[in-house]
Scaffold this motif. Structure first.
Motif, PDB file in Angstrom:
ATOM      1  N   PHE A 149       0.826  -1.243  -0.068  1.00  0.00           N
ATOM      2  CA  PHE A 149      -0.232  -0.060  -0.167  1.00  0.00           C
ATOM      3  C   PHE A 149       0.893   1.215   0.033  1.00  0.00           C
ATOM      4  O   PHE A 149       0.391   2.345  -0.462  1.00  0.00           O
ATOM      5  N   ASN A 150       2.364   1.119   0.556  1.00  0.00           N
ATOM      6  CA  ASN A 150       3.093   2.417   0.364  1.00  0.00           C
ATOM      7  C   ASN A 150       3.295   2.791  -1.063  1.00  0.00           C
ATOM      8  O   ASN A 150       3.425   3.830  -1.247  1.00  0.00           O
ATOM      9  N   ASN A 151       3.119   1.686  -1.958  1.00  0.00           N
ATOM     10  CA  ASN A 151       3.632   1.837  -3.410  1.00  0.00           C
ATOM     11  C   ASN A 151       2.293   2.000  -4.367  1.00  0.00           C
ATOM     12  O   ASN A 151       2.519   2.115  -5.383  1.00  0.00           O
ATOM     13  N   GLY A 385      14.711  -1.949   5.367  1.00  0.00           N
ATOM     14  CA  GLY A 385      14.336  -0.903   4.459  1.00  0.00           C
ATOM     15  C   GLY A 385      13.079  -0.744   3.880  1.00  0.00           C
ATOM     16  O   GLY A 385      12.674  -2.169   3.485  1.00  0.00           O
ATOM     17  N   TYR A 386      12.381   0.279   3.533  1.00  0.00           N
ATOM     18  CA  TYR A 386      10.932   0.253   2.931  1.00  0.00           C
ATOM     19  C   TYR A 386      11.130  -0.238   1.497  1.00  0.00           C
ATOM     20  O   TYR A 386      10.228  -0.596   0.895  1.00  0.00           O
ATOM     21  N   ASP A 387      12.315   0.251   0.759  1.00  0.00           N
ATOM     22  CA  ASP A 387      12.699  -0.127  -0.400  1.00  0.00           C
ATOM     23  C   ASP A 387      14.054  -0.701  -0.447  1.00  0.00           C
ATOM     24  O   ASP A 387      14.857  -0.758   0.421  1.00  0.00           O
ATOM     25  N   LEU A 391      18.326   1.816   3.722  1.00  0.00           N
ATOM     26  CA  LEU A 391      17.980   1.070   4.980  1.00  0.00           C
ATOM     27  C   LEU A 391      17.488   1.964   6.228  1.00  0.00           C
ATOM     28  O   LEU A 391      17.877   3.366   6.321  1.00  0.00           O
ATOM     29  N   VAL A 392      16.206   1.574   6.891  1.00  0.00           N
ATOM     30  CA  VAL A 392      15.823   2.560   7.692  1.00  0.00           C
ATOM     31  C   VAL A 392      16.280   2.210   9.257  1.00  0.00           C
ATOM     32  O   VAL A 392      16.306   3.143   9.992  1.00  0.00           O
ATOM     33  N   LEU A 393      16.423   0.822   9.251  1.00  0.00           N
ATOM     34  CA  LEU A 393      17.091   0.311  10.325  1.00  0.00           C
ATOM     35  C   LEU A 393      18.288  -0.510  10.119  1.00  0.00           C
ATOM     36  O   LEU A 393      18.152  -1.241   9.130  1.00  0.00           O
ATOM     37  N   ALA A 411      15.086  11.095  17.625  1.00  0.00           N
ATOM     38  CA  ALA A 411      14.679  12.581  16.673  1.00  0.00           C
ATOM     39  C   ALA A 411      13.607  11.820  15.607  1.00  0.00           C
ATOM     40  O   ALA A 411      13.629  10.511  15.461  1.00  0.00           O
ATOM     41  N   SER A 412      12.939  12.721  15.139  1.00  0.00           N
ATOM     42  CA  SER A 412      11.865  12.457  14.173  1.00  0.00           C
ATOM     43  C   SER A 412      12.527  11.727  12.984  1.00  0.00           C
ATOM     44  O   SER A 412      13.523  12.196  12.516  1.00  0.00           O
ATOM     45  N   GLY A 413      11.827  10.556  12.657  1.00  0.00           N
ATOM     46  CA  GLY A 413      12.530   9.828  11.476  1.00  0.00           C
ATOM     47  C   GLY A 413      13.604   8.947  11.774  1.00  0.00           C
ATOM     48  O   GLY A 413      14.296   8.187  11.022  1.00  0.00           O
ATOM     49  N   ALA A 414      14.057   8.890  12.945  1.00  0.00           N
ATOM     50  CA  ALA A 414      15.143   7.834  13.654  1.00  0.00           C
ATOM     51  C   ALA A 414      14.722   6.580  13.263  1.00  0.00           C
ATOM     52  O   ALA A 414      15.560   5.448  13.268  1.00  0.00           O
ATOM     53  N   GLY A 415      13.507   6.012  13.324  1.00  0.00           N
ATOM     54  CA  GLY A 415      13.102   4.592  13.094  1.00  0.00           C
ATOM     55  C   GLY A 415      12.550   3.987  14.256  1.00  0.00           C
ATOM     56  O   GLY A 415      12.173   2.843  14.020  1.00  0.00           O
ATOM     57  N   LYS A 416      11.853   4.910  15.110  1.00  0.00           N
ATOM     58  CA  LYS A 416      11.084   4.261  16.302  1.00  0.00           C
ATOM     59  C   LYS A 416      10.050   3.666  15.918  1.00  0.00           C
ATOM     60  O   LYS A 416       9.661   2.303  16.158  1.00  0.00           O
ATOM     61  N   THR A 417       9.193   4.119  15.051  1.00  0.00           N
ATOM     62  CA  THR A 417       7.871   3.527  14.767  1.00  0.00           C
ATOM     63  C   THR A 417       8.213   2.261  13.778  1.00  0.00           C
ATOM     64  O   THR A 417       7.296   1.418  13.885  1.00  0.00           O
ATOM     65  N   THR A 418       8.999   2.472  13.067  1.00  0.00           N
ATOM     66  CA  THR A 418       9.272   1.173  12.034  1.00  0.00           C
ATOM     67  C   THR A 418       9.769  -0.132  12.983  1.00  0.00           C
ATOM     68  O   THR A 418       9.514  -1.200  12.814  1.00  0.00           O
ATOM     69  N   PHE A 426       3.994  -5.784  10.836  1.00  0.00           N
ATOM     70  CA  PHE A 426       3.306  -5.265   9.856  1.00  0.00           C
ATOM     71  C   PHE A 426       4.377  -5.218   8.614  1.00  0.00           C
ATOM     72  O   PHE A 426       3.986  -5.126   7.643  1.00  0.00           O
ATOM     73  N   TYR A 427       5.636  -5.184   9.142  1.00  0.00           N
ATOM     74  CA  TYR A 427       6.767  -5.597   7.983  1.00  0.00           C
ATOM     75  C   TYR A 427       7.902  -6.673   8.580  1.00  0.00           C
ATOM     76  O   TYR A 427       7.564  -6.879   9.652  1.00  0.00           O
ATOM     77  N   ASP A 428       8.520  -7.278   7.639  1.00  0.00           N
ATOM     78  CA  ASP A 428       9.398  -8.224   7.864  1.00  0.00           C
ATOM     79  C   ASP A 428      11.059  -7.661   7.829  1.00  0.00           C
ATOM     80  O   ASP A 428      11.214  -6.827   6.979  1.00  0.00           O
ATOM     81  N   ALA A 569       8.599   7.087  22.790  1.00  0.00           N
ATOM     82  CA  ALA A 569       8.481   8.203  23.859  1.00  0.00           C
ATOM     83  C   ALA A 569       8.841   9.438  23.279  1.00  0.00           C
ATOM     84  O   ALA A 569       9.862   9.663  22.647  1.00  0.00           O
ATOM     85  N   HIS A 570       7.913  10.465  23.731  1.00  0.00           N
ATOM     86  CA  HIS A 570       8.153  11.789  23.342  1.00  0.00           C
ATOM     87  C   HIS A 570       8.463  12.692  24.649  1.00  0.00           C
ATOM     88  O   HIS A 570       8.823  13.937  24.455  1.00  0.00           O
ATOM     89  N   ARG A 571       8.172  12.076  25.918  1.00  0.00           N
ATOM     90  CA  ARG A 571       8.125  12.923  27.077  1.00  0.00           C
ATOM     91  C   ARG A 571       8.881  12.245  27.926  1.00  0.00           C
ATOM     92  O   ARG A 571       9.064  10.934  28.121  1.00  0.00           O
TER      93      ARG A 571
HETATM   94  N1  ATP Z   1       5.493   3.725   4.833  1.00  0.00           N
HETATM   95  C1  ATP Z   1       6.990   4.104   4.756  1.00  0.00           C
HETATM   96  N2  ATP Z   1       7.415   4.112   3.397  1.00  0.00           N
HETATM   97  C2  ATP Z   1       8.683   4.248   3.004  1.00  0.00           C
HETATM   98  N3  ATP Z   1       9.539   4.971   3.881  1.00  0.00           N
HETATM   99  C3  ATP Z   1       8.932   5.319   5.441  1.00  0.00           C
HETATM  100  C4  ATP Z   1       7.477   4.691   5.565  1.00  0.00           C
HETATM  101  N4  ATP Z   1       7.291   4.962   7.018  1.00  0.00           N
HETATM  102  C5  ATP Z   1       8.505   5.569   7.295  1.00  0.00           C
HETATM  103  N5  ATP Z   1       9.249   5.757   6.531  1.00  0.00           N
HETATM  104  C6  ATP Z   1      10.818   6.123   6.494  1.00  0.00           C
HETATM  105  O1  ATP Z   1      11.396   5.541   7.457  1.00  0.00           O
HETATM  106  C7  ATP Z   1      12.140   6.511   8.144  1.00  0.00           C
HETATM  107  C8  ATP Z   1      12.017   6.353   9.843  1.00  0.00           C
HETATM  108  O2  ATP Z   1      10.557   6.515   9.979  1.00  0.00           O
HETATM  109  P1  ATP Z   1       9.831   6.132  11.359  1.00  0.00           P
HETATM  110  O3  ATP Z   1       8.414   6.774  11.350  1.00  0.00           O
HETATM  111  O4  ATP Z   1      10.091   4.671  11.964  1.00  0.00           O
HETATM  112  O5  ATP Z   1      10.324   7.339  12.147  1.00  0.00           O
HETATM  113  P2  ATP Z   1      10.036   7.711  13.765  1.00  0.00           P
HETATM  114  O6  ATP Z   1      11.269   7.575  14.318  1.00  0.00           O
HETATM  115  O7  ATP Z   1       9.077   6.808  14.191  1.00  0.00           O
HETATM  116  O8  ATP Z   1       9.661   9.283  13.730  1.00  0.00           O
HETATM  117  P3  ATP Z   1       8.665   9.910  14.211  1.00  0.00           P
HETATM  118  O9  ATP Z   1       9.164  10.363  15.751  1.00  0.00           O
HETATM  119  O10 ATP Z   1       8.489  11.161  13.492  1.00  0.00           O
HETATM  120  O11 ATP Z   1       7.159   9.543  14.176  1.00  0.00           O
HETATM  121  C9  ATP Z   1      11.879   7.886   7.859  1.00  0.00           C
HETATM  122  O12 ATP Z   1      12.971   8.399   6.796  1.00  0.00           O
HETATM  123  C10 ATP Z   1      10.727   7.827   7.156  1.00  0.00           C
HETATM  124  O13 ATP Z   1      10.694   8.769   6.006  1.00  0.00           O
END
Ligand code: ATP
Length: 616
Positions: A149-151, A385-387, A391-393, A411-418, A426-428, A569-571
């Protein structure tokens, strides 16, 4: 003579074969018929019987006309039964006329009734087919990896499920129509040859030439149909984006930019459709004008050559032209429908694309039932990596212990949610493994795993249904009492009770809109109700008012008791409570340990700590 005749006929046949190829290429769609063969067969059977009655009608018409033009010569056929019914041995001409009129009337009504039934069952067949295809696509979309769905643009998917499937339904209607028209054409041609083979051949030659001319327009229409589907997809995507993003559009005053995009997409769609219409629409009027010219010329010719010389009776000549007159629009229909089916290539391609999603995109389920977390979740050398490009992690090594709270910081984008998304699969991982109590996640039966996990994220989806159903989402069988209790623990009871219809208030697009804090409390209530063993919490980044924040903190604390918690965590307040803090930077773990322990080494966490203190 033979060559001249065969070429135009070949052209008509080619049109028919093209449609057969269409079916061959569309096996994925066609195979659905095997699930409802009876309805499809009944539709075809009715068409077939209707065609037989069409033949009977022609015979009766000839008898009728003969009774009118030469009343003293009884009409004889090769079939005894029909002769008896027609009263061929009745000496009174008027009696014969009454009989044949009655038969003609009965047969015409039966034929019409059969045509109705054929069309009705064809429609049922089409509806069943589209219903099955919709469900097939649903199953596909539910079993592909989330990454798919990302693509893929949601607008494109929605257009395929709605508009393109509807067009495909029409194509099947066209095919059934083609079948019944072809049967009729066969019946009419047989009748014509039976009356006069010479006149039949001359007519066929002239009308086939006409068909050849028209069929050349076919290929142009087909090419243009791909552009229309593409333009349609594009337009739907833009429209959906515009509607979903309307707040952002207003906030950024990008109305003009959006208008331009929307208008351009709409114009493109109109232009491509115009191109198709300009070719397709001309086929019918052109054919009609030419056909009339040919018919008039032929009637004059036949009368002078055949009737005046006594080669053919007037009644048969009239029947011949009556049949020919009915055959011409049928041939036109056959040609027109074949052309129309050509316009459906674009639709069938996109539907097929969805039905044959690459095997690699499928989510592979494991077989081991997950009965609950006993020791730990372990990340071993995990890359993701999403692609394939970046690599995101990378090289994540992490132990999450049962019953503890692990905080992910960075920081934002560091990869926490991933990182957190890898736990409910959700991903392997691209490389490495995630183990739960020593078992690779990929070997676990996914439903049993996800049943034990609840995710409270910032973008929790609120469905278009009541508050009650929104909280109970995913907890089938929960009692009203349990739902109220969950709402209470989530500190949501107060605001729910203030709503116009309390727990029965409709939420979502078509109901009450919730504030960020209220949304999150509904999400917490939803998670509480599931009573998960593992809880993944994505803390709100947006600033909530102090009261909301306090209420949410409170409910999260209640939710966390006795569970394994992974919190993004953000706080600082959250990090202080955590048993383990993991600091991520650009997809890598740069520090992990107890909160105080990490502060003491004055590393990365200490820096964040200082920054947040300065901000406060
Ligand atoms: N669905 C996706 N498809 C492609 N790239 C993604 C996707 N989700 C996140 N990314 C990329 O992966 C990297 C990590 O994103 P992630 O959401 O895991 O960071 P985060 O640390 O949780 O950030 P935040 O605190 O802003 O939520 C970012 O560079 C983001 O652009």
């Amino acid at each position: 003579m033979h060559v001249k005749l065969s070429k135009p006929v070949q052209n008509i046949l080619k049109n028919l074969v093209k449609t057969t190829k269409f079916w061959q290429e569309n096996y994925l769609i066609l195979r659905e018929f095997k699930h409802f063969p009876k309805i499809a067969a009944i539709a075809l059977l009715f068409s077939f019987i209707a065609a037989i009655f069409e033949g009977l009608n022609v015979t009766l018409l000839a008898a009728f006309l003969q009774n009118l033009t030469t009343p003293n010569v009884p009409f004889q056929t090769k079939f005894e039964l029909l002769n008896t019914l027609l009263g061929a041995d009745d000496p009174l001409p008027l009696n014969r006329l009454y009989r044949v009129s009655f038969l003609l009337f009965v047969s015409a009504w039966i034929r019409s009734g059969l045509n109705y039934l054929a069309q009705f069952y064809t429609e049922i067949t089409q509806l069943t087919l589209v219903d099955r295809l919709r469900k097939q696509i649903f199953e596909k979309l539910q079993s592909v990896k989330i990454g798919y769905f990302n693509n893929t643009k949601s607008g494109e998917l929605i257009n395929t499920i709605t508009t393109e499937l509807e067009k495909l339904k029409q194509a099947f209607g066209d095919a059934a129509f083609l079948f019944s028209r072809t049967l009729n054409a066969v019946v009419y041609l047989t009748s014509m040859f039976w009356i006069s083979w010479q006149l039949s051949i001359i007519s066929l030659m002239l009308f086939s030439l006409l068909a050849v001319g028209l069929s050349t327009l076919n290929s142009r229409v087909r090419e243009a149909s791909f552009d229309v589907t593409k333009a349609n997809n594009n337009f739907t995507s833009i429209a959906i984006e515009f509607i979903n993003g309307i707040r952002t559009v207003h906030a950024f005053s990008t109305e003009d930019f959006e208008r331009k995009r929307y208008y351009n997409a709409s114009l493109k769609l109109v232009n491509h459709s115009k191109k198709i219409a300009s070719v397709w629409m001309i086929v019918k009027p052109l054919a009609e004008a030419l056909a009339t010219t040919i018919l008039v010329a032929m009637i004059v010719l036949a009368f002078t050559v055949f009737v005046t010389k006594g080669l053919l009776q007037t009644a048969f000549l009239l029947t011949f032209f009556f049949v020919l007159f009915r055959l011409v629009p049928i041939i036109q229909d056959i040609n027109g429908v074949a052309t129309h089916i050509s316009t459906m290539y674009g639709s069938s391609e996109v539907v097929k694309k969805l039905l044959e999603i690459d095997e690699l995109q499928y989510f592979h389920n494991g077989h081991i039932e997950f009965s609950g977390l006993k020791r730990s979740i372990e990340f071993v050398s995990v890359d993701f990596g999403y692609d394939s490009e970046s690599l995101v992690l990378s090289n994540i090594r992490l132990m999450i212990e049962r019953g503890r709270m692990t905080a992910l910081v960075g920081a934002s984008g560091a990869g926490k949610t991933t990182l957190a998304d890898l736990i409910p699969r959700f991903y392997d991982p691209t490389r490495g493994h995630v183990f739960i109590d020593g078992v690779d996640l990929q070997h676990l039966e996914i439903k049993s795993l996800r049943r034990k996990i609840a995710v409270v994220s910032q973008d929790t989806f609120i469905f278009n249904t009541s508050v009650l159903n929104n909280i109970a989402y995913g907890s089938e069988g929960a009692t009203d009492e349990e739902i109220y209790k969950a709402a209470q623990l989530a500190n949501a009871l107060e605001f729910i009770q203030e709503m116009p219809e309390g727990f029965n208030t409709q939420l979502g697009d078509r109901g009450v809109r919730l504030s960020g804090g209220q949304r999150q409390r509904i999400a917490i209530a939803r998670a509480l109700l599931r009573n998960p063993e593992i809880l993944i919490l994505d803390e709100a980044t947006s600033a909530l008012d102090t009261v909301s924040e306090k209420l949410i903190q409170e409910s999260i604390e209640k939710l966390s008791v006795g569970r394994t918690v992974i919190v993004i965590a953000h706080r600082l307040s959250t990090i202080v409570r955590a048993d383990k803090v993991v600091v991520l930077e650009q997809g890598q773990i740069v520090e992990q340990g107890g909160y105080q322990e990490l502060l003491d080494i004055k590393g990365k966490l200490w820096k964040y700590h200082q920054m947040q203190h300065q901000l406060n």
